[in-house]
Design a protein around this motif. Structure first.
Motif, short mmCIF file in Angstrom:
data_model
loop_
_atom_site.label_atom_id
_atom_site.label_comp_id
_atom_site.label_asym_id
_atom_site.label_seq_id
_atom_site.Cartn_x
_atom_site.Cartn_y
_atom_site.Cartn_z
N SER A 259 -47.61 -8.34 2.87
CA SER A 259 -47.70 -6.96 3.33
C SER A 259 -48.30 -6.89 4.73
O SER A 259 -49.50 -7.12 4.91
N PHE A 260 -47.45 -6.59 5.74
CA PHE A 260 -47.89 -6.41 7.12
C PHE A 260 -47.32 -5.12 7.72
O PHE A 260 -46.86 -5.11 8.85
N PRO A 261 -47.35 -4.00 7.00
CA PRO A 261 -46.74 -2.78 7.55
C PRO A 261 -47.54 -2.21 8.71
O PRO A 261 -48.73 -2.48 8.87
N ASN A 262 -46.85 -1.42 9.54
CA ASN A 262 -47.50 -0.63 10.59
C ASN A 262 -48.29 -1.50 11.57
O ASN A 262 -49.47 -1.27 11.83
N LEU B 278 -42.51 -7.19 -0.78
CA LEU B 278 -42.30 -7.48 0.63
C LEU B 278 -42.42 -6.16 1.39
O LEU B 278 -41.56 -5.29 1.26
N ASP B 279 -43.49 -6.02 2.16
CA ASP B 279 -43.73 -4.78 2.90
C ASP B 279 -43.94 -5.10 4.37
O ASP B 279 -45.01 -5.55 4.78
N LEU B 280 -42.91 -4.87 5.16
CA LEU B 280 -42.97 -5.08 6.61
C LEU B 280 -42.53 -3.82 7.34
O LEU B 280 -42.05 -3.87 8.47
N LEU C 208 -39.30 -3.56 -1.99
CA LEU C 208 -38.77 -3.94 -0.68
C LEU C 208 -38.99 -2.78 0.28
O LEU C 208 -38.36 -1.72 0.16
N TYR C 209 -39.89 -2.97 1.24
CA TYR C 209 -40.24 -1.93 2.22
C TYR C 209 -39.98 -2.46 3.63
O TYR C 209 -40.76 -3.27 4.15
N SER D 265 -38.23 -0.53 -6.17
CA SER D 265 -38.29 0.37 -5.01
C SER D 265 -37.61 -0.29 -3.81
O SER D 265 -37.91 -1.44 -3.47
N ILE D 266 -36.68 0.45 -3.19
CA ILE D 266 -36.03 0.03 -1.94
C ILE D 266 -36.28 1.12 -0.92
O ILE D 266 -35.88 2.27 -1.10
#
Length: 710
Positions: A258-261, A280-282, A304-305, A327-328
């Motif tokens: 998770s490395f969003p924003n 997986l959050d990017l 999946l983000y 979740s997609i």
């Protein structure tokens, strides 16, 4: 207290920390058993702790000097009469944490989370010779964490300092002496510097690293690839840049990445190496390239983000092989082409599908309607066309549906089909069905609907009476259509309605007195139910609850006439009132001064007469005010709240006078006309600015971006 950001990242952070903490606590406390006494030294250390608190949460009732401290609330001891566990989470504790707890030489676990503790975190606890689990998250602790200069090994396994006010550079060399470290959570603070990696070498069992919502900068260190046992890695909402290092894809045990924003770049060509990924959050970066065909190899993937990136191309058909997906979320990218190549019917666990703000074409694929677990579907602002399929009625669990900004046709048929989704609470279908007629009374269903957006369709006809059956409706957006007729009296029967947007239509008549009887515009109460997908007013601004929106009545740009009813003063919960650009006459009613919660008041562009009520100065929360282009007269107040607004708020009233308008007279007559014309446009823009971020962006699901920036 600093607000805790409500994001999917933070919620997952909390969930992921629980198993590790729980395992460690079980492991540690399995060695302990109740005893009958504790030492005087330990009793004294515990009493010193509560003595230094400004609020001890009622512990003094249990922690009495004449009682055995092993029987005190929140305290557990081992069989050899030593304190091993102090657990005081969520007790309302206030004050500083006393270093005296460091004198508990057999203490294995200390949990002070979810309190209001302040001050620094005593180094006697972080660098204790006995504590294995230290949990102080969700407090108001501040200061920095000093580097430990020591060669003595420390037993710390789990450290959770998340959701505090810690600052400064995050320690790096300290972790060299913590070879048993398993989990480190420092999310939601203000740590700076680069992400350290020493624990990847010094702690062979290191499995969880959460550093989201800080101020870390630089690239993702390749050294993280040495954390061979890592299962959860989170560093979202920082200032990280560069690409995902190749070494990161060596973490074959990784389940949550998770490395969003951040500001990450590059592609996901190597993502299939992380075959154990569950999350997986990017999202919110600058990733580019295609979603690789190899995504189908991630058989365990559930979330999946990749939203708000620069990814492009067609969705790979292999996405249908990720059968565990729940979740997609791919909104705001450059994906294109049809999505019929993805067989959504294999995704039987799918609950959320968000493909908004892309360039998908064709029709909505029938296979989506096989996802019986789907609760939220957003396909807004793409290039889908045609009519909706009757199979959408198969989505019995669907609660949130947004199809805004496509080229759908036949609104009557669409509503008759969608009504089969009995659990629907949010329906946003604006910017479709162009120049069709508003459906008549043959529509029923929608008993659970709370939010309805039917805006920007140029629909003709009247406000339909079938809306009167939506007894749970809270937010209604019918703006930018061609509706005629009057506001029906039954509107007062919608007892939960608090957000009414009817601007830019051709509605006529006087304001009905029943409009002043809407219950929710008189009270501050709104039931806090969350949207299944946050509504957005801009890319970085989201709303998770209807209660986040202001109580609003916007009737701008219609043909309403007559006097503004005095009963409008009953709507004391209103935060925004916009009656501009109509044909209202008479005085500004004194009763408006009773709307003491108002933040925005726009009465411009009417035929109002008389003086400005001085009592308007009592509207202390008023931040936007406009009465320009009327026939008002008299002095403009030079003190109080009204004196804080610019001259543009009063222009276009030739009989008004005051210092702020003095420079507009005489030789400046021509300039005044120009400025007055600008003000008319400015009023519209202002209405958009408030209604856009509180309404337009909500009820038409980011129409702000589509309409004015796209």
């Amino acid at each position: 207290m600093k607000p805790i950001p409500h994001s999917s990242c933070s919620s997952r952070t909390s969930r992921l920390a629980i198993p590790v903490l729980g395992f460690s606590l079980v492991l540690i406390l399995s060695l302990a058993s109740p005893t009958t006494s504790c030492s005087e030294q330990e009793k004294s250390s515990l009493l010193q702790f509560i003595t230094e608190l400004s609020n001890d949460g009622g512990l003094t009732g249990s922690w009495k000097n004449d009682k055995d401290c092993c029987k005190w609330e929140g305290v557990a001891c081992s069989s050899n009469r030593t304190v091993t566990d102090v657990s005081l989470a969520s007790r309302g504790l206030q004050g500083n944490i006393s270093p005296s707890l460091g004198n508990l030489t057999s203490l294995l676990s200390l949990n002070l989370s979810n309190n209001m503790l302040s001050g620094g975190l005593p180094k006697e606890l972080v660098y204790s010779n006995s504590i294995s689990v230290l949990h102080v998250s969700f407090n108001q602790l501040n200061g920095d964490l000093q580097e430990l200069q020591s060669s003595t090994l420390r037993p710390l396994q789990v450290l959770n300092i998340s959701s505090n006010f810690f600052t400064g550079r995050f320690p790096s060399t300290t972790w060299e002496v913590m070879k048993n470290l398993v989990a480190l959570n420092a999310s939601n603070n203000s740590f700076t510097g680069q992400i350290p990696t020493i624990y990847c070498v010094s702690a062979p069992s290191f499995a969880l690293l959460h550093l989201s919502y800080n101020q870390f900068s630089g690239g993702i260190p390749p050294g993280l690839g040495n954390c061979s046992m890592l299962t959860s890695l989170s560093a979202g909402s920082n200032d990280l840049s560069g690409t995902l290092p190749d070494e990161l894809f060596n973490l074959t045990l990784l389940e949550h990445l998770s490395f969003p924003n951040n500001q990450l770049e590059g592609s996901l060509s190597s993502i299939s190496k992380l075959k154990n990924l569950v999350t997986l959050d990017l999202g919110g970066n600058s990733l580019s390239g295609y979603l690789p065909d190899s995504i189908g190899e991630l058989k365990r993937l559930e979330e999946l983000y990749l939203y708000n990136n620069n990814m492009s191309g067609k969705l790979p058909s292999t996405l249908g092989r990720c059968t565990n997906l729940r979740s997609i979320n791919l909104w705001s990218n450059n994906f294109n082409g049809g999505i019929t190549r993805v067989n959504f019917s294999t995704l039987t666990n799918l609950e959320t599908l968000d493909l908004a703000w892309n360039s998908f074409t064709g029709t909505v694929p029938e296979s989506i309607y096989s996802c019986r677990s789907l609760t939220a579907l957003r396909l807004s602002f793409n290039k889908f066309h045609g009519q909706l399929s009757e199979r959408i009625g198969n989505l019995k669990s669907l609660s949130f549906l947004s199809l805004v900004g496509n080229s759908l046709t036949n609104i009557t048929s669409s509503l008759q089909i969608i009504r089969s989704c009995k659990n629907l609470t949010t329906l946003l279908i604006g910017i479709n069905f162009m120049h069709e007629a508003m459906p008549d009374d043959r529509i029923d269903g929608f008993e659970n609907l709370r939010v309805l957006g039917l805006n920007d369709c140029s629909l003709s006809g009247k406000i339909p009476s079938w809306l009167s059956k939506l007894t749970n409706l809270e937010m209604l957006g019918l703006m930018n259509n061609q509706l005629t007729g009057t506001i029906p009296d039954w509107i007062s029967n919608l007892k939960f309605l608090f957000f009414i947007e009817l601007s830019n239509n051709s509605l006529t008549g006087e304001l009905p007195t029943t409009l002043m009887e809407i219950a929710m515009l008189k009270t501050d109460k709104i039931e806090p139910k969350a949207f299944q997908i946050p509504l957005r007013a801009e890319v970085s601004f989201e709303y998770r609850y209807p209660s986040s929106f202001p109580k609003m009545l916007n009737l701008d740009a219609n043909y309403f006439s007559g006097m503004i009813p005095k009963d409008i003063g009953q709507l004391k919960a209103l935060l925004s009132l916009n009656l501009s650009h109509n044909k209202f006459t008479g005085d500004i009613p004194q009763s408006i001064c009773n709307l003491t919660n108002l933040q925005q008041l726009d009465l411009s562009g009417n035929h109002l007469t008389g003086a400005i009520p001085t009592e308007l100065n009592n509207l202390h929360f008023l931040s936007e005010f406009n009465i320009s282009n009327n026939d008002l007269e008299g002095e403009i107040p030079i003190t109080g709240q009204l004196s804080t607004f610019p001259s543009s708020s009063f222009e276009g009233n030739p009989k008004l006078c005051g210092p702020m308008l003095a420079h507009r007279y005489g030789s400046a007559e021509n300039n005044f006309s120009t400025e007055a014309a600008k003000q008319i446009d400015g009023t519209i823009i202002f209405s958009i600015a408030f209604g856009a971020f509180f309404c337009v962006g909500v009820l038409y699901d980011q129409i702000v971006l589509s309409r004015y920036f796209g």
